[in-house]
Design an enzyme around this catalytic site. Structure first.
Site, PDB file in Angstrom:
ATOM      1  N   ASN A  37       1.040  -1.841   0.104  1.00 43.58           N
ATOM      2  CA  ASN A  37      -0.076  -0.371   0.193  1.00 43.58           C
ATOM      3  C   ASN A  37       0.780   0.932   0.413  1.00 43.58           C
ATOM      4  O   ASN A  37       0.830   2.275  -0.727  1.00 43.58           O
ATOM      5  CB  ASN A  37      -0.588   0.070   1.402  1.00 43.58           C
ATOM      6  CG  ASN A  37      -1.987  -1.171   1.240  1.00 43.58           C
ATOM      7  OD1 ASN A  37      -1.956  -1.603   0.212  1.00 43.58           O
ATOM      8  ND2 ASN A  37      -2.682  -1.219   2.448  1.00 43.58           N
TER       9      ASN A  37
ATOM     10  N   THR B 134     -16.325  38.354 -31.881  1.00 44.89           N
ATOM     11  CA  THR B 134     -17.541  37.837 -30.310  1.00 44.89           C
ATOM     12  C   THR B 134     -18.766  37.535 -31.131  1.00 44.89           C
ATOM     13  O   THR B 134     -18.912  37.416 -32.111  1.00 44.89           O
ATOM     14  CB  THR B 134     -17.622  39.105 -29.551  1.00 44.89           C
ATOM     15  OG1 THR B 134     -18.254  40.620 -30.301  1.00 44.89           O
ATOM     16  CG2 THR B 134     -16.898  39.825 -28.929  1.00 44.89           C
ATOM     17  N   HIS B 135     -19.251  36.388 -30.813  1.00 42.99           N
ATOM     18  CA  HIS B 135     -20.396  35.180 -31.014  1.00 42.99           C
ATOM     19  C   HIS B 135     -20.095  34.696 -32.529  1.00 42.99           C
ATOM     20  O   HIS B 135     -21.245  35.148 -33.002  1.00 42.99           O
ATOM     21  CB  HIS B 135     -21.691  36.565 -31.188  1.00 42.99           C
ATOM     22  CG  HIS B 135     -21.518  37.110 -30.145  1.00 42.99           C
ATOM     23  ND1 HIS B 135     -22.640  36.676 -28.671  1.00 42.99           N
ATOM     24  CD2 HIS B 135     -21.258  39.161 -28.815  1.00 42.99           C
ATOM     25  CE1 HIS B 135     -22.297  38.117 -27.533  1.00 42.99           C
ATOM     26  NE2 HIS B 135     -21.841  38.794 -27.772  1.00 42.99           N
TER      27      HIS B 135
ATOM     28  N   SER C  69      -8.423  12.205 -48.623  1.00 43.89           N
ATOM     29  CA  SER C  69      -9.987  12.302 -48.393  1.00 43.89           C
ATOM     30  C   SER C  69      -9.584  10.982 -49.325  1.00 43.89           C
ATOM     31  O   SER C  69      -9.702  10.601 -50.533  1.00 43.89           O
ATOM     32  CB  SER C  69     -11.266  12.418 -49.388  1.00 43.89           C
ATOM     33  OG  SER C  69     -12.550  11.581 -49.287  1.00 43.89           O
TER      34      SER C  69
ATOM     35  N   LYS D  37      -9.413  16.840 -52.157  1.00 40.69           N
ATOM     36  CA  LYS D  37      -9.364  17.686 -50.140  1.00 40.69           C
ATOM     37  C   LYS D  37      -8.227  16.953 -49.181  1.00 40.69           C
ATOM     38  O   LYS D  37      -7.250  16.351 -49.732  1.00 40.69           O
ATOM     39  CB  LYS D  37     -10.619  16.683 -49.268  1.00 40.69           C
ATOM     40  CG  LYS D  37     -12.110  16.811 -49.393  1.00 40.69           C
ATOM     41  CD  LYS D  37     -13.271  16.382 -49.725  1.00 40.69           C
ATOM     42  CE  LYS D  37     -12.835  17.491 -47.724  1.00 40.69           C
ATOM     43  NZ  LYS D  37     -13.952  16.851 -47.114  1.00 40.69           N
TER      44      LYS D  37
ATOM     45  N   GLU E 191      -8.539  17.791 -36.328  1.00 47.65           N
ATOM     46  CA  GLU E 191      -9.718  17.251 -35.666  1.00 47.65           C
ATOM     47  C   GLU E 191      -9.416  16.110 -34.490  1.00 47.65           C
ATOM     48  O   GLU E 191      -9.862  16.046 -33.431  1.00 47.65           O
ATOM     49  CB  GLU E 191     -10.248  16.313 -36.631  1.00 47.65           C
ATOM     50  CG  GLU E 191     -10.547  17.549 -37.521  1.00 47.65           C
ATOM     51  CD  GLU E 191     -11.320  17.335 -39.056  1.00 47.65           C
ATOM     52  OE1 GLU E 191     -12.466  17.299 -39.253  1.00 47.65           O
ATOM     53  OE2 GLU E 191     -10.776  16.081 -39.760  1.00 47.65           O
TER      54      GLU E 191
ATOM     55  N   TYR F 153      -7.035   2.146   2.599  1.00 51.57           N
ATOM     56  CA  TYR F 153      -6.982   0.748   0.861  1.00 51.57           C
ATOM     57  C   TYR F 153      -7.365   0.336   1.174  1.00 51.57           C
ATOM     58  O   TYR F 153      -8.038  -0.042   1.851  1.00 51.57           O
ATOM     59  CB  TYR F 153      -5.559   0.998   1.146  1.00 51.57           C
ATOM     60  CG  TYR F 153      -4.902   0.382  -0.230  1.00 51.57           C
ATOM     61  CD1 TYR F 153      -4.916   0.353  -1.273  1.00 51.57           C
ATOM     62  CD2 TYR F 153      -5.808  -1.535  -0.391  1.00 51.57           C
ATOM     63  CE1 TYR F 153      -4.483   0.085  -2.715  1.00 51.57           C
ATOM     64  CE2 TYR F 153      -5.065  -2.110  -1.554  1.00 51.57           C
ATOM     65  CZ  TYR F 153      -4.974  -1.313  -3.057  1.00 51.57           C
ATOM     66  OH  TYR F 153      -4.879  -1.399  -3.902  1.00 51.57           O
TER      67      TYR F 153
ATOM     68  N   LYS G 242      -4.561   3.709 -12.422  1.00 56.75           N
ATOM     69  CA  LYS G 242      -3.103   3.409 -12.989  1.00 56.75           C
ATOM     70  C   LYS G 242      -4.347   3.882 -14.890  1.00 56.75           C
ATOM     71  O   LYS G 242      -3.603   4.540 -15.421  1.00 56.75           O
ATOM     72  CB  LYS G 242      -2.852   2.571 -12.804  1.00 56.75           C
ATOM     73  CG  LYS G 242      -2.638   2.685 -11.655  1.00 56.75           C
ATOM     74  CD  LYS G 242      -1.792   0.782 -10.951  1.00 56.75           C
ATOM     75  CE  LYS G 242      -1.393   1.213 -10.054  1.00 56.75           C
ATOM     76  NZ  LYS G 242      -2.390   1.643  -9.288  1.00 56.75           N
TER      77      LYS G 242
HETATM   78  N1  ARG Z   1      -1.866  -2.753  -7.275  1.00 55.00           N
HETATM   79  C1  ARG Z   1      -2.335  -2.309  -5.996  1.00 55.00           C
HETATM   80  C2  ARG Z   1      -2.537  -0.662  -6.290  1.00 55.00           C
HETATM   81  O1  ARG Z   1      -2.031  -0.893  -7.572  1.00 55.00           O
HETATM   82  C3  ARG Z   1      -1.087  -2.043  -5.159  1.00 55.00           C
HETATM   83  C4  ARG Z   1      -1.375  -2.249  -4.023  1.00 55.00           C
HETATM   84  C5  ARG Z   1      -2.308  -3.670  -3.304  1.00 55.00           C
HETATM   85  N2  ARG Z   1      -2.350  -3.477  -1.877  1.00 55.00           N
HETATM   86  C6  ARG Z   1      -3.006  -4.896  -1.742  1.00 55.00           C
HETATM   87  N3  ARG Z   1      -3.001  -4.766  -1.093  1.00 55.00           N
HETATM   88  N4  ARG Z   1      -3.614  -5.215  -2.454  1.00 55.00           N
HETATM   89  O2  ARG Z   1      -3.156  -0.180  -5.697  1.00 55.00           O
END
Ligand code: ARG
Length: 462
Positions: free
Chosen positions: A107, A152-153, A274, A280, A287, A314, A322
């Site tokens: 953690n 503007t607008h 295109s 084109k 975009e 946690y 992630k």
């Molecule tokens: N893979 C976990 C995360 O990204 C890591 C921490 C995991 N801790 C646990 N007690 N399972 O948060």
């Protein structure tokens, strides 16, 4: 990334459901760096022997090489980056490997990895923003006195310098940099030593690890420190805001490159043809840059939602922080590079811009102000100009082509000097701080150049 296929067995699907190594392996450098600092600290505090720490560190260095050279075998059944590395360390140095996790939990380890990673990412992002700003300054300088109609607008409003318009983009990115700098400072907090949630029952030296890893502060509450993801949220918000700036610029680029506007021509590298219509040249890069914002907003909303209502401390939900972050980094950084390329290479069609700025309506405000200076109440001047522009348009003349008598038919206060009012006069009248006069814009560019050069130098140390 590791994809679930409908033909996988349930067991495979369940395993893939909890694993994170398919994406948290991005953090291998930070994970190893953190472990080395931790091992050194454990030895310094006599929690493990120096000999063991040395073995652990050389094992970790070897693992780093294996990963870099694509020799490392990742195992999904080992769940995450931490377990993969620890298990390989065990293969390399035997049971001593088990001492590394003393006084540490995954953690606080993941919190450390993420903070180390994000600090580097923020610096790289700021560098890209500074590069983009330098390009904007260069284009503004190069086109210092080019006149465009301002809107503007989406209606023609008042004449402006193109350089003033470009420097508006510069200002947006200055605010982005400030936000990322604040984000850096919030991220620069060392969490290791928080353990699973309550701290650790060893006499560790948190300051030592912090120094080893280049942090400026250590966290002060173990529970908060392992469940805090605010620094990631801030990064996502800052990225979303920067992307919103990019999307606005892209919208203008797309509009300005239409045949209807024809204010800019995009370099071939940033358009595509295109498959059906041979004539084109589509502004696809602008975009896509405009469209990429969707996933960045998505990741921000995603993490805000994950964190809402999450009890201390946690919870595995946090693992979901992630992928959105990694995707946002990739998206923002590549979009900044594309943006830089587009701005660097597009051609401004100065004559077309000037012609559009010569529209009768553009000087109407200046003429009203002129009348005010002759003692006419603003409302009356406003009304007269409204009728005068209408008259000029319906007689197919520019304001310049009208005679003084024609002017005087609308208000007797008009005199010969009304003909001195032209685009340059209008622009240079706006000589207030932040205005579009040549003097102000020159000044703004000068200050921007100094500021940007200083910042670029400051970031060379990273
Ligand atoms: N893979 C976990 C995360 O990204 C890591 C921490 C995991 N801790 C646990 N007690 N399972 O948060």
């Amino acid at each position: 990334m590791y994809h679930t296929n409908i033909n996988n067995s349930d067991n495979e699907i369940f395993q893939k459901f909890t694993e994170s190594v398919s994406y948290d392996r991005n953090l291998f450098k930070q994970d190893i760096k953190g472990s080395i600092a931790h091992a050194k600290m454990l030895a310094k505090q006599n929690i493990i022997s120096t000999d063991d720490a040395d073995k652990i560190c050389s094992g970790l260095y070897q693992i780093e090489k294996e990963i870099i050279n694509n020799k490392f075998i990742w195992k999904y059944e080992l769940e995450d980056i931490h377990m993969n590395i620890e298990s390989r360390l065990q293969e390399l140095i035997g049971d001593i490997a088990g001492k590394l996790h003393t006084a540490r939990s995954r953690n606080d380890q993941i919190a450390l990895d993420m903070r180390l990673f994000l600090k580097e990412t923020i610096v790289d992002t700021i560098k890209l923003l500074l590069e983009l700003q330098s390009t904007i300054i260069a284009r503004a300088e190069e086109n210092l006195d080019v006149i465009i109609p301002g809107y503007t607008h989406m209606q023609r409003a008042q004449p402006l310098l193109l350089s003033h318009h470009l420097m508006a983009y510069f200002n947006m990115f200055t605010r982005d940099i400030t936000r990322f700098e604040n984000n850096y400072s919030e991220t620069d907090v060392m969490p290791l030593g928080s353990g699973a949630l309550a701290g650790v029952p060893y006499s560790i030296d948190r300051e030592f690890i912090s120094k080893e890893l280049g942090f400026s502060k250590i966290s002060t509450n173990s529970m908060d420190s392992i469940s805090d993801r605010d620094y990631i949220l801030e990064f996502l918000f800052n990225s979303a805001t920067a992307m919103s700036h990019i999307s606005r610029i892209c919208e203008e680029i797309i509009l300005w490159s239409t045949q209807e506007f024809n204010f800019i021509s995009l370099d071939k590298r940033f358009t595509t043809g295109s498959s059906m219509m041979p004539q084109k040249r589509n502004p696809d890069f602008a975009e896509i840059s405009r469209g990429k914002i969707g996933r960045v907003y998505g990741s921000l909303i995603g993490l805000l939602t994950i964190i809402k209502g999450l009890p201390l401390t946690y919870n595995r939900d946090l693992q979901e922080d992630k992928e959105g972050l990694f995707d946002t980094i990739e998206t923002l950084q590549s979009t900044l590079k594309v943006m830089n390329g587009i701005i660097e290479t597009s051609t401004y069609n100065k004559e077309v811009m000037l012609k559009a700025a010569q529209d009768n309506s553009m000087l109407a405000t200046d003429m009203a102000d002129y009348l005010v200076n002759k003692g006419v109440p603003f409302r009356k001047a406003h009304e007269a100009m409204y009728l005068l522009v209408d008259y000029a348009n319906s007689s197919n003349k520019t304001l310049k082509e009208l005679s003084l008598d024609e002017y005087k038919n609308f208000l007797p206060e008009f005199e010969e000097d009304v003909f001195e009012i032209d685009l340059n006069h209008s622009i240079n009248q706006r000589n207030v701080t932040g205005g579009t006069s040549l003097e102000q814009v020159k000044n703004a560019i000068k200050n921007a150049k100094i500021k940007t050069e200083n910042k670029i130098n400051e970031y060379k140390k990273y």
